[in-house]
Design an enzyme around this catalytic site. Structure first.
Site, PDB file in Angstrom:
ATOM      1  N   CYS A 140      -9.123   3.757  -0.140  1.00 45.66           N
ATOM      2  CA  CYS A 140      -8.750   2.430   0.354  1.00 45.66           C
ATOM      3  C   CYS A 140      -8.673   2.411   1.871  1.00 45.66           C
ATOM      4  O   CYS A 140      -7.671   2.842   2.457  1.00 45.66           O
ATOM      5  CB  CYS A 140      -7.405   2.015  -0.252  1.00 45.66           C
ATOM      6  SG  CYS A 140      -6.839   0.436   0.388  1.00 45.66           S
ATOM      7  N   CYS A 143      -5.836   0.360   3.341  1.00 43.79           N
ATOM      8  CA  CYS A 143      -4.511   1.011   3.262  1.00 43.79           C
ATOM      9  C   CYS A 143      -4.398   2.126   4.292  1.00 43.79           C
ATOM     10  O   CYS A 143      -3.358   2.289   4.915  1.00 43.79           O
ATOM     11  CB  CYS A 143      -4.286   1.650   1.892  1.00 43.79           C
ATOM     12  SG  CYS A 143      -4.804   0.651   0.515  1.00 43.79           S
ATOM     13  N   ASP A 144      -5.449   2.942   4.426  1.00 46.85           N
ATOM     14  CA  ASP A 144      -5.308   4.206   5.157  1.00 46.85           C
ATOM     15  C   ASP A 144      -6.116   4.295   6.443  1.00 46.85           C
ATOM     16  O   ASP A 144      -5.987   5.270   7.192  1.00 46.85           O
ATOM     17  CB  ASP A 144      -5.726   5.376   4.234  1.00 46.85           C
ATOM     18  CG  ASP A 144      -4.852   5.431   2.996  1.00 46.85           C
ATOM     19  OD1 ASP A 144      -3.663   5.089   3.096  1.00 46.85           O
ATOM     20  OD2 ASP A 144      -5.367   5.793   1.920  1.00 46.85           O
TER      21      ASP A 144
END
Ligand code: NDP
Length: 318
Positions: A140, A143-144
Site C-alpha cells: 500500500c 499507507c507507507d
C-alpha cells in the site's frame, strides 16, 4: 445469543454501506459487522486509496477515507447498527443463519445475510517478502509511501494497481522501478501512458523478483531480479518494495457453505447477488473479479438489499 435479525451485513466497504442504507430505509433494521484490522480494513480498500476521481458526484475528486466516512455516516443516520468487530465464523447450513463475531465469539442469528467482505492484496509468496513486510515491503503506497521520501523504490506488477502505486510514489520518492513479468503491461491505456511518460518511473519488462534483500539485516536494501528471457539476475538498489499484483477475495470463512469460482470469488446467480444458499447474498469485490470498482460495489450492495427485502417478503418475514 441476541435476538433474530432480519439481515446481517458483513463488511463495510461501498457494497456493505450501500446495502445498509437501502436495508435501513426499508425498515429491516440491519446489523453490520464493519470488521477490525484483522479480517480486513473497516471501510474496505478505499481506506487505502488516496484520490478517488471516478466515483460519481465528486467532480473535484475525494479522498478514499473521506468517502467511506461519509458512507458510514449516511448508514448510521439511516439506522444501520454497526459493530466494530470481525466475523469469525458462520453457519449457513440451517435457517436462521448464525454468525459468530468479536473476541468473545458471540453468536448472532439472522433470516438473511449479505456478504460484502471485499478483497485484499496478493503477495508474491517469497519468504523474504514475508520476513520484510513492514520493514520495507508493503502492499500500500498510500499507507507507507511517506516512509520512503526521496528514496529509490520498486513496484511489482503490471496492472492498474501497480500503475497507481507507481504514480503515487513518484510524488514522494526519488525513483521508481516498475517490475513486470511480461513484455506488455496489463493496465488500461490511460494509466500506462501516465506511467510511461513519468521521468521518475522506469519499467523493467520480462522481469521477476528473485529475492528481496536483506532478511538478515531486517530491512530492505535491494531487490534481486531475474530477466525471464536471459535468466540474468541483478540487484536493484532500493529501500522499499511495493507489491501490487492483484487481490484475493475475503471468502475463506464462507467456502464451507457457498459455491465459489475457481479463483475463490463467491459465485452469484448472474444478474443477481443470490449465492448458492437461498437467503445469503454477496455484493462487491468478494463476488466480482471483473469490474472491482467502488461504484459497481455500491450498486451490487443496493441490489443485495433489494433482493433481501423481496426474499423476506416472499418468506413471510417482512
Ligand atoms: P490485475 O489482476 O489487473 O493485475 C495484476 C498484475 O500483477 C498483472 O500485471 C499480473 O501480471 C501481475 N502479477 C500477478 N501475479 C503475479 C506474480 N505472482 N508475480 C508477478 N506479477 C504478478 O490486478 P490489479 O489489482 O492491478 O487490478 C484489478 C482490477 O482493478 C482491474 O480490473 C483494474 O483495472 C482495476 N483497477 C482500477 C483502478 C482505476 O481505475 N483507478 C485502479 C486499480 C485497479 P500479468 O499481466 O502477467 O498477468
Amino acid at each position: 445469543m441476541s435476538e433474530l435479525r432480519k439481515v446481517i451485513i458483513i463488511g463495510s466497504g461501498p457494497a456493505g454501506h450501500a446495502a445498509g442504507i437501502y436495508a435501513a430505509r426499508a425498515n429491516l433494521k440491519p446489523l453490520m459487522f464493519e470488521g477490525l484490522a484483522r479480517g480486513g480494513i473497516p471501510g474496505g480498500q478505499l481506506m487505502i486509496t488516496n484520490d478517488v476521481e471516478n466515483y460519481p458526484g465528486f467532480p473535484a475528486k475525494i479522498a478514499g477515507p473521506e468517502l467511506m466516512a461519509a458512507m458510514r455516516e449516511q448508514g448510521v443516520h439511516q439506522g444501520v447498527e454497526i459493530r466494530s468487530e470481525d466475523v469469525n465464523k458462520v453457519d449457513f447450513s440451517k435457517h436462521p443463519f448464525s454468525v459468530w463475531a468479536g473476541d468473545d465469539n458471540v453468536e448472532f442469528k439472522a433470516d438473511t445475510v449479505i456478504i460484502a467482505t471485499g478483497a485484499q492484496a496478493k503477495w508474491l509468496g517469497l519468504a523474504s517478502e514475508t520476513a520484510l513486510q513492514g520493514k520495507g515491503v508493503s502492499a500500500c503506497a498510500v499507507c507507507d509511501g511517506a516512509f520512503f521520501r526521496n528514496q529509490d523504490v520498486a513496484v511489482v506488477g503490471g496492472g492498474d494497481t501497480a500503475m497507481e502505486e507507481a504514480m503515487y510514489l513518484s510524488g514522494v520518492c526519488r525513483s521508481i522501478t516498475l517490475i513486470h513479468r511480461r513484455d506488455e503491461l496489463r493496465a488500461s491505456k490511460a494509466m500506462q501512458d501516465r506511467v510511461l511518460s513519468n521521468p521518475k518511473i522506469e519499467v523493467l519488462y520480462d522481469t521477476e523478483v528473485d529475492e528481496i534483500l536483506d532478511v538478515a539485516k531486517g530491512e530492505v536494501v535491494g531487490v534481486r531480479v531475474r530477466n525471464k528471457k536471459t535468466k540474468a539476475t541483478h540487484v536493484l538498489n532500493v529501500t522499499g518494495c511495493f507489491i501490487a499484483i492483484g487481490h484475493t477475495p475475503n471468502s475463506d470463512i464462507f467456502k464451507e457453505f457457498l459455491e465459489l469460482h475457481d479463483n475463490g470469488y463467491i459465485r452469484t446467480k448472474p444478474g443477481t447477488t443470490q449465492t448458492s444458499v437461498q437467503g445469503v447474498f454477496a455484493a462487491g469485490d468478494v463476488q466480482d473479479f471483473v469490474y472491482r470498482q467502488a461504484v459497481t460495489a455500491a450498486g451490487s450492495g443496493c441490489m443485495a438489499a433489494l433482493e433481501v427485502e423481496r426474499w423476506l417478503a416472499a418468506h413471510g418475514s417482512h
